[in-house]
Write an enzyme that holds these catalytic residues in place. Structure first.
Site, PDB file in Angstrom:
ATOM      1  N   TYR A 207       4.515   4.553   7.825  1.00 31.99           N
ATOM      2  CA  TYR A 207       5.009   5.232   7.030  1.00 31.99           C
ATOM      3  C   TYR A 207       6.311   6.040   7.456  1.00 31.99           C
ATOM      4  O   TYR A 207       5.648   6.750   8.758  1.00 31.99           O
ATOM      5  CB  TYR A 207       4.181   6.798   6.898  1.00 31.99           C
ATOM      6  CG  TYR A 207       2.616   6.387   6.234  1.00 31.99           C
ATOM      7  CD1 TYR A 207       2.547   5.205   5.710  1.00 31.99           C
ATOM      8  CD2 TYR A 207       1.280   6.806   6.551  1.00 31.99           C
ATOM      9  CE1 TYR A 207       1.661   4.838   4.535  1.00 31.99           C
ATOM     10  CE2 TYR A 207       0.159   6.794   5.843  1.00 31.99           C
ATOM     11  CZ  TYR A 207       0.617   5.348   5.098  1.00 31.99           C
ATOM     12  OH  TYR A 207      -0.677   4.935   4.480  1.00 31.99           O
TER      13      TYR A 207
ATOM     14  N   HIS B  83      -4.904  -1.450   9.416  1.00 32.63           N
ATOM     15  CA  HIS B  83      -4.319  -1.601   8.484  1.00 32.63           C
ATOM     16  C   HIS B  83      -3.627  -2.760   7.812  1.00 32.63           C
ATOM     17  O   HIS B  83      -2.851  -3.199   8.413  1.00 32.63           O
ATOM     18  CB  HIS B  83      -2.898  -0.640   8.551  1.00 32.63           C
ATOM     19  CG  HIS B  83      -2.207   0.375   7.594  1.00 32.63           C
ATOM     20  ND1 HIS B  83      -0.967   0.548   7.734  1.00 32.63           N
ATOM     21  CD2 HIS B  83      -2.320   0.667   6.265  1.00 32.63           C
ATOM     22  CE1 HIS B  83      -0.862   1.612   6.697  1.00 32.63           C
ATOM     23  NE2 HIS B  83      -1.563   1.535   5.680  1.00 32.63           N
TER      24      HIS B  83
END
Length: 318
Positions: free
Chosen positions: A49, A135
């Site tokens: 992010y 992830h």
């Protein structure tokens, strides 16, 4: 070591990494403060992010809060490697408005996962996080990613370095396979168990129940399509413009919600929590107002007849 309590509403921190558009530090901290004031104590972030920006901003904010009062999750599988040649452009390929001065390198090895966690702790300014998720293993290569990555995160938990471990993905195959190992505490289901679509009902949720794996529901607005009472033609779905047939379905669902005096985002927030496997919904926000609105919506009463009507009309699955 038991898994940490999460709370029904969590803050997803992708927006703090300048997802889609720049956000100032002041805006980011205002969003976080609003979440704290609303009782949110679970914050989810990732190196992905904003190439670490989300973690850095979250860490600055949490430095002023008692460590025992909040839960933090971050993710592993992507290492951030300096890329000076990218400093003059933005990371638009990944939809983050940040300088592309680092690049993401896949690494699900035990050493790579430990390095990723150490780097995240440095950015966060913390001695430990509570939860680590692998992830998007399917974007690398699912079978080897799980074969290497699951034992690696389990080792972190067994050593007491984290309290819980899991996999975060929007791929139901990856999530079901992860739950099936019987080794994980949580899966973060992104966009696959929402009011708009429920493919996680086929295999993910049954595997989670069978193996006592908790579910964290993320992307419950499907990238924004369900975030307003009347879905807009400009709304995103899967981070892109919503296809006409998907937009039409969202509008059908919104119309049924309106018949029962419920706004679409309220139903979208509450729908996943109807399943007992779901421990929390993770929602992002671009402003303090959005945080407060989501918190209020989660407290509203939704009549059971709405869920029945949606099911009978074929708009949600049984």
């Amino acid at each position: 070591m038991p898994s940490p309590p999460l709370g029904r509403l969590a803050l997803g921190a992708a927006g703090l990494g300048n997802l889609y558009a720049p956000m100032s530090d002041e805006q980011a901290y205002a969003v976080l403060e609003a979440a704290w004031d609303c009782g949110v104590r679970y914050f989810d972030t990732a190196p992905h992010y904003g190439l670490g920006l989300s973690e850095r901003r979250l860490g600055v904010f949490l430095a002023s809060k008692p460590r025992g009062e909040y839960v933090v999750s971050t993710k592993v599988g992507r290492l951030l490697v300096p890329d000076p040649g990218g400093a003059g452009r933005l990371d638009e390929e990944n939809a983050f408005a940040v300088p592309a001065d680092h690049r993401r390198v896949w690494d699900f090895s035990a050493d790579g996962i430990r390095r990723s966690l150490e780097d995240s702790l440095t950015r966060l300014g913390l001695d430990a996080v509570d939860i680590v998720y692998l992830h998007d293993p399917e974007l690398y290569d699912l079978e080897p990613a799980l074969a290497e990555g699951v034992p690696a995160v389990v080792a972190l938990r067994d050593e007491g370095l984290v309290r819980a471990v899991g996999v975060g993905s929007k791929c139901t195959k990856a999530l079901a396979a992860a739950a099936r190992t019987g080794l994980l505490d949580l899966v973060m289901v992104a966009g696959r168990f929402t009011l708009l679509e429920q493919p996680a009902l086929d295999d993910v949720l049954p595997e989670c129940r069978a193996h006592s794996v908790g579910v964290v529901a993320a992307a419950v607005f499907n990238s924004g399509l369900l975030a307003t009472p009347s879905p807009s033609a400009q709304a995103r779905y899967e981070y892109e413009a919503a296809p006409p047939e998907v937009l039409a379905r969202a509008r059908e669902i919104a119309a049924v919600c309106a018949e029962f005096g419920v706004e679409l985002p309220t139903a979208a927030l509450q729908y996943p929590l109807r399943d007992h496997s779901v421990r929390s919904v993770v929602v992002g926000a671009a402003s303090p107002w959005e945080v407060r609105e989501n918190s209020t919506r989660l407290q509203e009463t939704v009549p059971g007849a709405l869920w029945t009507a949606l099911r009978e009309r074929g708009l949600v699955r049984a």
